[in-house]
Design an enzyme around this catalytic site. Sequence first.
Site: not given
Length: 263
Positions: A154, A167
């Site tokens: 990501s 995350y």
Amino acid sequence: MTETAPSVAKLLDLAGRTAIVTGASGGIGAGIAKRFGEAGANVVCHYNGNKAAADAIAKAIVAAGGKAVALQADVSKKAKAVGLIARTVDEFGGADIVVNNAGQQPVAGLADLAEGDWNAMMAANVAGPFLLVQALAEHLRKAGKGGAVVNIASIEGHNPAPGHGHYATSKAALLMFTKAAALEFGGQGLRVNSISPGLIHRDGIEQGWPEGVARWKAAAALTRLGRPDDIADAALFLASDAARWITGADLVVDGGVSARPTW
């Protein structure tokens, strides 16, 4: 050096190879599974909990003339990761490619984050890819052939967002694992790369998060959200012979958001 490069027509051809796509029940994973099927790969549509959706993706690949099955496994457990490779070999005679797409992305501030939630994030987003790559590498070593891994990271692995601390940390770890695995397994012909997607469209996102979508479109050089096929095409490139001398790399696919100054 006398090895001949593949023809342009064959660069993205995955015929004869078997790919495991984790988290293939929807979104990015479904897009990757379908694209790999179009490229001729045998596709294992992995799922942990959503059997019906994974089955539907596998059936769509078969209906389009490809070969696919849906297989369940909690790949954050070593025995299950090893078992997924073994079941793939049973189904298709081998395993050549793993796309580590499965993961989770709950929103929670670090100050109030429970230890169990931190551990669950690391298990899903870091331990799972590690265990599956380890199992694939062992299979390939015994088979005496190379292969490819694509880890779906990501852009938050490069720059965190509020409420996404755990995350972002997990995705940063996945980026470093990609480099480490590329270094250690390269000698046996296993290439390991990653993709860092930006914001990808999903059903209902404009209605559920209109201000976020507007901010993204204003910030992105290409002025739109990404689509699952944008990531699928990048994954196909990295898994294919078109990327045969690329390993340990991260391909940012974010519509140009990262090109904008942050200061």
